[in-house]
Design a protein around this motif. Sequence first.
Motif, PDB file in Angstrom:
ATOM      1  N   GLN A   1      10.173 -69.619   2.486  1.00 30.74           N
ATOM      2  CA  GLN A   1      11.273 -69.359   1.558  1.00 30.74           C
ATOM      3  C   GLN A   1      10.973 -68.190   0.614  1.00 30.74           C
ATOM      4  N   GLY A   2       9.812 -67.576   0.774  1.00 31.68           N
ATOM      5  CA  GLY A   2       9.471 -66.407  -0.031  1.00 31.68           C
ATOM      6  C   GLY A   2       8.902 -66.730  -1.406  1.00 31.68           C
ATOM      7  N   TYR A   3       8.382 -67.919  -1.585  1.00 29.16           N
ATOM      8  CA  TYR A   3       7.805 -68.291  -2.879  1.00 29.16           C
ATOM      9  C   TYR A   3       6.360 -67.827  -3.002  1.00 29.16           C
ATOM     10  N   THR A   4       5.950 -67.517  -4.222  1.00 23.40           N
ATOM     11  CA  THR A   4       4.544 -67.348  -4.527  1.00 23.40           C
ATOM     12  C   THR A   4       4.088 -68.626  -5.217  1.00 23.40           C
ATOM     13  N   PHE A   5       2.768 -68.849  -5.239  1.00 22.15           N
ATOM     14  CA  PHE A   5       2.219 -70.082  -5.780  1.00 22.15           C
ATOM     15  C   PHE A   5       1.475 -69.798  -7.076  1.00 22.15           C
ATOM     16  N   GLY A   6       1.742 -70.631  -8.091  1.00 21.85           N
ATOM     17  CA  GLY A   6       1.104 -70.443  -9.382  1.00 21.85           C
ATOM     18  C   GLY A   6       0.473 -71.711  -9.909  1.00 21.85           C
ATOM     19  N   VAL A   7      -0.245 -71.572 -11.025  1.00 21.33           N
ATOM     20  CA  VAL A   7      -0.797 -72.735 -11.724  1.00 21.33           C
ATOM     21  C   VAL A   7      -0.329 -72.680 -13.175  1.00 21.33           C
ATOM     22  N   LEU A   8      -0.395 -73.810 -13.848  1.00 19.63           N
ATOM     23  CA  LEU A   8       0.072 -73.928 -15.228  1.00 19.63           C
ATOM     24  C   LEU A   8      -1.089 -73.867 -16.199  1.00 19.63           C
ATOM     25  N   GLU A   9      -0.893 -73.136 -17.291  1.00 17.83           N
ATOM     26  CA  GLU A   9      -1.940 -73.080 -18.323  1.00 17.83           C
ATOM     27  C   GLU A   9      -1.322 -73.241 -19.715  1.00 17.83           C
TER      28      GLU A   9
ATOM     29  N   TYR B   1      -2.599 -65.614 -11.546  1.00 20.98           N
ATOM     30  CA  TYR B   1      -1.410 -66.382 -11.137  1.00 20.98           C
ATOM     31  C   TYR B   1      -1.218 -67.623 -12.015  1.00 20.98           C
ATOM     32  N   ALA B   2      -1.757 -67.575 -13.237  1.00 18.66           N
ATOM     33  CA  ALA B   2      -1.564 -68.668 -14.202  1.00 18.66           C
ATOM     34  C   ALA B   2      -0.397 -68.334 -15.126  1.00 18.66           C
ATOM     35  N   TYR B   3       0.462 -69.318 -15.363  1.00 18.47           N
ATOM     36  CA  TYR B   3       1.669 -69.098 -16.161  1.00 18.47           C
ATOM     37  C   TYR B   3       1.721 -70.075 -17.328  1.00 18.47           C
ATOM     38  N   SER B   4       2.247 -69.590 -18.443  1.00 20.97           N
ATOM     39  CA  SER B   4       2.399 -70.414 -19.634  1.00 20.97           C
ATOM     40  C   SER B   4       3.323 -71.599 -19.357  1.00 20.97           C
ATOM     41  N   THR B   5       2.859 -72.781 -19.711  1.00 16.79           N
ATOM     42  CA  THR B   5       3.657 -73.997 -19.496  1.00 16.79           C
ATOM     43  C   THR B   5       4.974 -73.942 -20.253  1.00 16.79           C
ATOM     44  N   SER B   6       4.948 -73.507 -21.496  1.00 14.64           N
ATOM     45  CA  SER B   6       6.182 -73.459 -22.281  1.00 14.64           C
ATOM     46  C   SER B   6       7.172 -72.459 -21.685  1.00 14.64           C
ATOM     47  N   GLU B   7       6.672 -71.363 -21.138  1.00 19.25           N
ATOM     48  CA  GLU B   7       7.560 -70.385 -20.507  1.00 19.25           C
ATOM     49  C   GLU B   7       8.207 -70.975 -19.254  1.00 19.25           C
ATOM     50  N   ILE B   8       7.416 -71.613 -18.432  1.00 20.26           N
ATOM     51  CA  ILE B   8       7.953 -72.205 -17.202  1.00 20.26           C
ATOM     52  C   ILE B   8       8.949 -73.302 -17.527  1.00 20.26           C
ATOM     53  N   ARG B   9       8.684 -74.069 -18.567  1.00 16.94           N
ATOM     54  CA  ARG B   9       9.622 -75.132 -18.949  1.00 16.94           C
ATOM     55  C   ARG B   9      10.952 -74.551 -19.416  1.00 16.94           C
ATOM     56  N   SER B  10      10.902 -73.371 -20.029  1.00 17.49           N
ATOM     57  CA  SER B  10      12.152 -72.755 -20.493  1.00 17.49           C
ATOM     58  C   SER B  10      13.036 -72.352 -19.318  1.00 17.49           C
ATOM     59  N   TYR B  11      12.431 -72.001 -18.193  1.00 17.99           N
ATOM     60  CA  TYR B  11      13.217 -71.698 -16.996  1.00 17.99           C
ATOM     61  C   TYR B  11      13.786 -72.983 -16.400  1.00 17.99           C
ATOM     62  N   MET B  12      13.013 -74.044 -16.489  1.00 18.55           N
ATOM     63  CA  MET B  12      13.441 -75.313 -15.923  1.00 18.55           C
ATOM     64  C   MET B  12      14.611 -75.927 -16.687  1.00 18.55           C
ATOM     65  N   ASP B  13      14.633 -75.740 -18.020  1.00 17.59           N
ATOM     66  CA  ASP B  13      15.720 -76.352 -18.793  1.00 17.59           C
ATOM     67  C   ASP B  13      16.884 -75.395 -19.041  1.00 17.59           C
ATOM     68  N   GLY B  14      16.775 -74.173 -18.533  1.00 19.67           N
ATOM     69  CA  GLY B  14      17.892 -73.235 -18.608  1.00 19.67           C
ATOM     70  C   GLY B  14      17.964 -72.408 -19.867  1.00 19.67           C
ATOM     71  N   THR B  15      16.973 -72.522 -20.770  1.00 22.96           N
ATOM     72  CA  THR B  15      16.991 -71.709 -21.981  1.00 22.96           C
ATOM     73  C   THR B  15      16.537 -70.276 -21.706  1.00 22.96           C
ATOM     74  N   ALA B  16      15.988 -70.050 -20.517  1.00 21.40           N
ATOM     75  CA  ALA B  16      15.606 -68.695 -20.091  1.00 21.40           C
ATOM     76  C   ALA B  16      15.879 -68.588 -18.597  1.00 21.40           C
ATOM     77  N   THR B  17      16.007 -67.385 -18.108  1.00 25.31           N
ATOM     78  CA  THR B  17      16.286 -67.183 -16.690  1.00 25.31           C
ATOM     79  C   THR B  17      15.288 -66.187 -16.092  1.00 25.31           C
ATOM     80  N   THR B  18      15.117 -66.271 -14.799  1.00 24.30           N
ATOM     81  CA  THR B  18      14.239 -65.356 -14.086  1.00 24.30           C
ATOM     82  C   THR B  18      14.664 -65.291 -12.623  1.00 24.30           C
TER      83      THR B  18
END
Length: 310
Positions: free
Chosen positions: A302-310, A86-103
Motif C-alpha cells: 500500500q506504499g506505507y513506510t514504517f515508523g516508531v513512536l517516541e 524513523y522515530a516520530y513524536s507521539t503527540s504529533e502522530i496523535r494529532s493526525y489521528m484525532d484530526g487536529t492536524a493533517t498530513t
Amino acid sequence: MKNRNLYSIINGVLLVLILITIGLIGFTLYKPSQKASQSDKVKMSQTDKTEEDSSESSETSESSSESINPSQLMPGTNHNYHADSYAYSTSEIRSYMDGTATTDQKIVFLTFDDGPDTVITPQILDVLAQYQVPATFFLVGNNVTDETKSIIERQISEGHAIAAHSMSHNFNLLYPNRVGNTDQIVYEATQTQAVLKTYLGDDFQTNVFRYPGGHMSWTGLENADASLANLGISWMDWNTLAGDAEPLSKRPTTSEAMMQYIQSSTQYFHDTPIKVLLMHDIVGKELTLQTLPQIIQYYKDQGYTFGVLE
C-alpha cells in the motif's frame, strides 16, 4: 720610475675599491632574497600547520563518528541511534489521528502490547528482522525481569522503540468503577520507567504511555493526562487493530479473517493516512505471529513506510 710606481699604487687602490663596491652590491641584493626565503618558510609552516590541524580535526571527527554504534541506545530516548531517522513524536502522530492536524504521509506504526514474553516476543522480533521493519513495544513493568532482560536489549539494538504500558495492567487498580485513578496511573507509569532504566541504564527514557484497555475505554482521565504531560509523557491509543484482544465471539480465528479485521477496523476512526496498529506479543496471540508477515506485506504494498513512536 717614480711615476710608474705611483701609477701601480693608484691602480691597486682602484681595484680594491671596485672589489669592495661589488661586494657591497652583492650583499645588498642577497639580503632581500634571504627575507623572502624566510617569509616563504613561515607561509609553508602555517600551511602545514593548517593542513595538520585539518587532518587532526578530520581524524577526530571520523573517530567520534566511528565511536557511535547505530545499534546502541540513543541517550534520552526509547530507541537506538539508527531508529532516530524513523522515530516520530507521539503527540504529533496523535494529532493526525484525532484530526487536529493533517498530513499526506503514509506511515504505519506496528505496536505490540503486554510483553515482553519469553516465547512470543522473540518470534515477533525474528519476523520483524526478516522483513526489516520496526515496531513499538508497549511493555508491562511486571514483565520486565532478569529473564526478559535480553529481549528488551534486543528490541533496542534491532531498531525498535520501547514504551510503557503500566506496571500491573490491572484495570481494578487503574480504573476503579471504570474511572481513572490518577495517583495509581502516574505511579505505575513512573515505576515502569524506573524498572526499564534498571535494565537498560539511566540513559533510557520513554515518553510514550498506553493506558491498558485504551484511553478511549475509560472516564475521568483528564487529571491523569495532565499529570503525565507534566512529566513529559504522552499517551497513545490506536486507530487500527488486529482484533487479537477482542471478545472471543469477535476475535479473528484465521489469518484471512485477521487481515479483513485490520482493513475494516479503520472505519471506526478518523480517516488519516497515519495508521497505528494494535497487536499483542504474549502467549495466546499465536495467530498474530502467524499473520504478521502478511500484515507487513500488506502495508508495504500500500506504499506505507514504517515508523516508531517516541
